[in-house]
Design a protein around this motif. Structure first.
Motif, mmCIF file in Angstrom:
data_model
loop_
_atom_site.group_PDB
_atom_site.id
_atom_site.type_symbol
_atom_site.label_atom_id
_atom_site.label_comp_id
_atom_site.label_asym_id
_atom_site.label_seq_id
_atom_site.Cartn_x
_atom_site.Cartn_y
_atom_site.Cartn_z
ATOM 1 N N ILE A 220 -8.002 11.703 -9.939
ATOM 2 C CA ILE A 220 -8.006 10.331 -10.366
ATOM 3 C C ILE A 220 -9.185 9.606 -9.533
ATOM 4 O O ILE A 220 -9.999 8.817 -10.211
ATOM 5 C CB ILE A 220 -6.792 9.716 -10.397
ATOM 6 C CG1 ILE A 220 -5.605 10.408 -11.169
ATOM 7 C CG2 ILE A 220 -6.697 8.074 -10.599
ATOM 8 C CD1 ILE A 220 -4.244 9.834 -10.765
ATOM 9 N N ALA A 221 -9.148 9.863 -8.519
ATOM 10 C CA ALA A 221 -10.254 9.243 -7.489
ATOM 11 C C ALA A 221 -11.538 9.602 -7.960
ATOM 12 O O ALA A 221 -12.459 8.805 -8.129
ATOM 13 C CB ALA A 221 -10.208 9.576 -6.087
ATOM 14 N N ASN A 222 -11.814 10.932 -8.329
ATOM 15 C CA ASN A 222 -13.364 11.260 -8.624
ATOM 16 C C ASN A 222 -13.496 10.870 -10.130
ATOM 17 O O ASN A 222 -14.652 10.408 -10.067
ATOM 18 C CB ASN A 222 -13.336 12.937 -8.916
ATOM 19 C CG ASN A 222 -13.194 13.804 -7.703
ATOM 20 O OD1 ASN A 222 -13.514 13.184 -6.335
ATOM 21 N ND2 ASN A 222 -12.604 14.824 -7.461
ATOM 22 N N TYR A 223 -12.669 10.645 -11.089
ATOM 23 C CA TYR A 223 -12.885 10.171 -12.340
ATOM 24 C C TYR A 223 -13.404 8.711 -12.200
ATOM 25 O O TYR A 223 -14.215 8.024 -12.693
ATOM 26 C CB TYR A 223 -11.569 10.005 -13.288
ATOM 27 C CG TYR A 223 -11.633 9.472 -14.547
ATOM 28 C CD1 TYR A 223 -12.103 10.375 -15.671
ATOM 29 C CD2 TYR A 223 -11.489 8.267 -14.720
ATOM 30 C CE1 TYR A 223 -12.004 9.784 -16.817
ATOM 31 C CE2 TYR A 223 -11.299 7.744 -16.079
ATOM 32 C CZ TYR A 223 -11.799 8.355 -17.044
ATOM 33 O OH TYR A 223 -11.980 7.972 -18.186
ATOM 34 N N LEU A 224 -12.716 7.878 -11.117
ATOM 35 C CA LEU A 224 -13.061 6.530 -10.880
ATOM 36 C C LEU A 224 -14.275 6.322 -9.749
ATOM 37 O O LEU A 224 -14.670 5.131 -9.511
ATOM 38 C CB LEU A 224 -11.854 5.880 -10.578
ATOM 39 C CG LEU A 224 -10.779 5.705 -11.539
ATOM 40 C CD1 LEU A 224 -9.436 4.924 -10.648
ATOM 41 C CD2 LEU A 224 -11.149 5.120 -12.796
ATOM 42 N N GLY A 225 -14.678 7.432 -9.109
ATOM 43 C CA GLY A 225 -15.913 7.290 -8.314
ATOM 44 C C GLY A 225 -15.279 6.644 -7.180
ATOM 45 O O GLY A 225 -16.014 5.917 -6.407
ATOM 46 N N ARG A 226 -14.115 6.949 -6.531
ATOM 47 C CA ARG A 226 -13.487 6.297 -5.292
ATOM 48 C C ARG A 226 -13.009 7.275 -4.487
ATOM 49 O O ARG A 226 -12.832 8.518 -4.918
ATOM 50 C CB ARG A 226 -12.360 5.294 -5.797
ATOM 51 C CG ARG A 226 -12.822 4.225 -6.563
ATOM 52 C CD ARG A 226 -11.815 3.243 -6.711
ATOM 53 N NE ARG A 226 -12.199 1.839 -7.256
ATOM 54 C CZ ARG A 226 -11.653 0.760 -6.956
ATOM 55 N NH1 ARG A 226 -10.864 0.494 -6.023
ATOM 56 N NH2 ARG A 226 -12.040 -0.507 -7.647
ATOM 57 N N ASN A 227 -12.388 6.821 -3.263
ATOM 58 C CA ASN A 227 -11.910 7.743 -2.431
ATOM 59 C C ASN A 227 -10.331 7.666 -2.735
ATOM 60 O O ASN A 227 -9.871 6.707 -3.105
ATOM 61 C CB ASN A 227 -11.934 7.191 -0.814
ATOM 62 C CG ASN A 227 -13.234 7.627 -0.455
ATOM 63 O OD1 ASN A 227 -14.097 8.516 -0.687
ATOM 64 N ND2 ASN A 227 -13.932 6.534 0.255
ATOM 65 N N PRO A 228 -9.732 8.996 -2.351
ATOM 66 C CA PRO A 228 -8.308 9.056 -2.795
ATOM 67 C C PRO A 228 -7.460 7.957 -2.205
ATOM 68 O O PRO A 228 -6.500 7.513 -2.636
ATOM 69 C CB PRO A 228 -7.988 10.609 -2.627
ATOM 70 C CG PRO A 228 -9.323 11.256 -2.632
ATOM 71 C CD PRO A 228 -10.383 10.144 -2.215
ATOM 72 N N SER A 229 -7.822 7.516 -0.837
ATOM 73 C CA SER A 229 -7.195 6.913 -0.255
ATOM 74 C C SER A 229 -7.148 5.395 -0.735
ATOM 75 O O SER A 229 -6.304 4.386 -0.471
ATOM 76 C CB SER A 229 -7.632 6.719 1.394
ATOM 77 O OG SER A 229 -8.728 6.404 1.427
ATOM 78 N N HIS A 233 -2.339 2.061 -2.824
ATOM 79 C CA HIS A 233 -1.687 0.908 -3.296
ATOM 80 C C HIS A 233 -1.502 0.967 -4.801
ATOM 81 O O HIS A 233 -0.537 0.616 -5.239
ATOM 82 C CB HIS A 233 -2.599 -0.323 -2.961
ATOM 83 C CG HIS A 233 -1.944 -1.621 -3.273
ATOM 84 N ND1 HIS A 233 -0.576 -1.934 -2.648
ATOM 85 C CD2 HIS A 233 -2.221 -2.504 -4.245
ATOM 86 C CE1 HIS A 233 -0.280 -3.337 -3.079
ATOM 87 N NE2 HIS A 233 -1.418 -3.482 -3.961
ATOM 88 N N ALA A 234 -2.697 1.104 -5.782
ATOM 89 C CA ALA A 234 -2.580 1.018 -7.056
ATOM 90 C C ALA A 234 -1.359 2.102 -7.647
ATOM 91 O O ALA A 234 -0.751 1.647 -8.552
ATOM 92 C CB ALA A 234 -4.065 1.235 -7.831
ATOM 93 N N LEU A 235 -1.474 3.017 -7.124
ATOM 94 C CA LEU A 235 -0.698 4.179 -7.747
ATOM 95 C C LEU A 235 0.794 4.027 -7.389
ATOM 96 O O LEU A 235 2.018 4.065 -8.238
ATOM 97 C CB LEU A 235 -0.877 5.628 -7.041
ATOM 98 C CG LEU A 235 -2.362 6.068 -7.616
ATOM 99 C CD1 LEU A 235 -2.685 7.414 -7.032
ATOM 100 C CD2 LEU A 235 -1.923 6.557 -9.101
ATOM 101 N N ARG A 236 0.993 3.448 -6.124
ATOM 102 C CA ARG A 236 2.577 2.964 -5.606
ATOM 103 C C ARG A 236 2.692 1.827 -6.637
ATOM 104 O O ARG A 236 3.984 1.801 -7.001
ATOM 105 C CB ARG A 236 2.161 2.483 -4.192
ATOM 106 C CG ARG A 236 3.949 2.035 -3.812
ATOM 107 C CD ARG A 236 3.718 1.907 -2.127
ATOM 108 N NE ARG A 236 2.906 0.585 -1.794
ATOM 109 C CZ ARG A 236 3.106 -0.477 -2.400
ATOM 110 N NH1 ARG A 236 4.300 -0.979 -2.722
ATOM 111 N NH2 ARG A 236 2.424 -1.650 -1.822
#
Length: 432
Positions: A220-229, A233-236
């Motif tokens: 998911i992070a790779n798809y959005l170009g973000r770090n997993p960390s 918050h968003a996933l929680r």
């Protein structure tokens, strides 16, 4: 019964006074200076016996009057009551995280409730009956789009139901992808209903990533170009509001897949969102839908069919078929060190041995639009061999289950007829 609307505190009190006055048959509406007065009056409504008082969409009221739960708590406190109230107060709301929070931790109403009822959507079998669909293939296709929310059957599609497999595509055009129908924009509004989702763009992007098949946090992070960390918050929050669920891997509980809980949201993000501009123009759906069908089958129906197969294995499959009672069913991945790859297992059913150990009852593969044959069985046998080599997995009597929405080859059917360790499950069994 009072149904709240999005309004200011003063306006909400006025509406509540109007509704209460009408219920009591007063010649003029009741007027309250604050919610203390309103609740005090409410709890005197039942002098002669129990009376249900329903406040629907309660989050709208509590959002503009944060003290309201505490006011209700005080009104329910025996020390505050002049007499033992017979009012039975039902607080209702569709914002799952907010309603759950009313009774959690140190919340004012914790310990005051006699009932906490979460109303789930209909399961796939009940949904098929509710939609009056007798053909299993059509029932599953419809369920993969609208799930089990009852309102979508009447209010949102105006009682329009596909007449069979040959009518499904036409139904999609006239009922689901039609900008004039309420269902068309429903998935976009579902996020707006949740007060905790304060960055809609981020949450829509996370849901889009999951709908595209990126179910692990890193993917998911790779798809959005973000770090997993960055997505913790968003996933929680999406989990808290019931929009996504995290399903632990069947064989490694430390990792898991995120899946969208509401099929309509998956359908919107995988199919509708990329071509939203085309679909918004009236009359375009009939031309756009044919080129969306491949995506629909791979991104929506395929994963949904796998989920239905897991539900069936967990709740409907006989213990004789599985070789035991399944207390846990999940999807998982199995490492193949020799081939330097991993194998996905769509269904893994676990039970308990007489000595209390968890044992693997069955593994399964699910294919919606593919006739299953010998090669699929051989793949499961190879995975079973890999699992048997692991000391942590007890798979001595593991059965092999093959699920198909398109049928099985005669050669495979002949093997299943003579080998009880091989089980074939078609649509008739899933909806039987």
């Amino acid at each position: 019964m009072f149904t709240a609307t999005e309004s200011s505190e003063a306006d909400a009190l006025r509406q509540y006074g109007d509704a209460l006055g009408a219920h009591l048959g007063e010649s003029t509406p009741l007027r309250f200076a604050n919610w203390d007065e309103a609740m005090t009056r409410t709890f005197t409504l039942a002098p002669d016996g129990p009376l249900p008082v329903v406040i629907d969409e309660f989050p709208f009221l509590a959002r503009v009057s944060p003290a309201l739960p505490s006011i209700i708590q005080r009104a329910l406190d025996p020390a505050e009551q002049r007499s033992n109230t017979q009012v039975r107060l039902l607080l209702c709301g569709s914002a799952l995280s907010f309603m759950g929070g009313l009774l959690s931790g140190t919340a004012p109403l914790r310990g005051r409730a006699g009932l906490e009822l979460v109303v789930p959507t209909l399961d796939y079998r009940a949904a098929g009956r509710f939609w009056d669909i007798t053909d299993p293939r059509t029932a599953l296709l419809v369920n993969s789009v609208v799930g089990g929310t009852p309102a979508y059957r009447h209010e949102f599609t105006q009682d329009d139901t596909p007449n069979g497999p040959e009518d499904f595509d036409a139904w999609m055009v006239r009922a689901v992808l039609n900008p004039a129908r309420p269902l068309f924009r429903e998935a976009r509004y579902l996020l707006a209903e949740e007060p905790d989702l304060r960055d809609p763009a981020l949450y829509h992007s996370v849901l889009a990533a999951i709908a595209e098949g990126n179910t692990r946090r890193g993917a998911i992070a790779n798809y959005l170009g973000r770090n997993p960390s960055d997505l913790n918050h968003a996933l929680r929050i999406l989990e808290d509001v019931g929009m996504v669920v995290r399903e632990p891997d069947a064989f490694r509980s430390t990792i898991g897949d995120y899946r969208i809980a509401e099929p309509l949201v998956t359908f919107y993000h995988a199919v509708m969102r990329p071509v939203w501009g085309d679909l918004e123009r009236a009359g375009r759906a009939a031309r756009v839908w044919p080129r969306l069908q491949a995506t629909f089958l791979s991104k929506v129906v395929g994963p949904h069919f796998e989920s239905v197969c897991r539900q069936w294995t967990r709740w409907e499959a006989d213990a004789d078929l599985l070789g035991g009672y399944a207390h846990r069913v999940a999807a998982g991945t199995v490492a193949d060190p020799a081939a330097r790859t991993q194998h996905e297992v769509d269904v893994a059913a676990f039970g308990r041995s007489p000595d209390g150990r968890e044992e693997l009852l069955a593994i399964g593969e699910a294919k919606w639009n593919e006739t299953i044959g010998i090669k699929h069985l051989q793949r499961l046998k190879n995975i079973r061999d890999l699992l048997n080599a692991k000391p942590s997995v007890h798979a001595d009597t593991c059965r092999l289950m093959l699920f198909s929405g398109a049928g099985f080859t005669p050669e495979l059917a002949a093997i299943a007829d003579t080998d009880p360790a091989v089980q074939l499950v078609g649509l008739g069994s899933l909806y039987g």
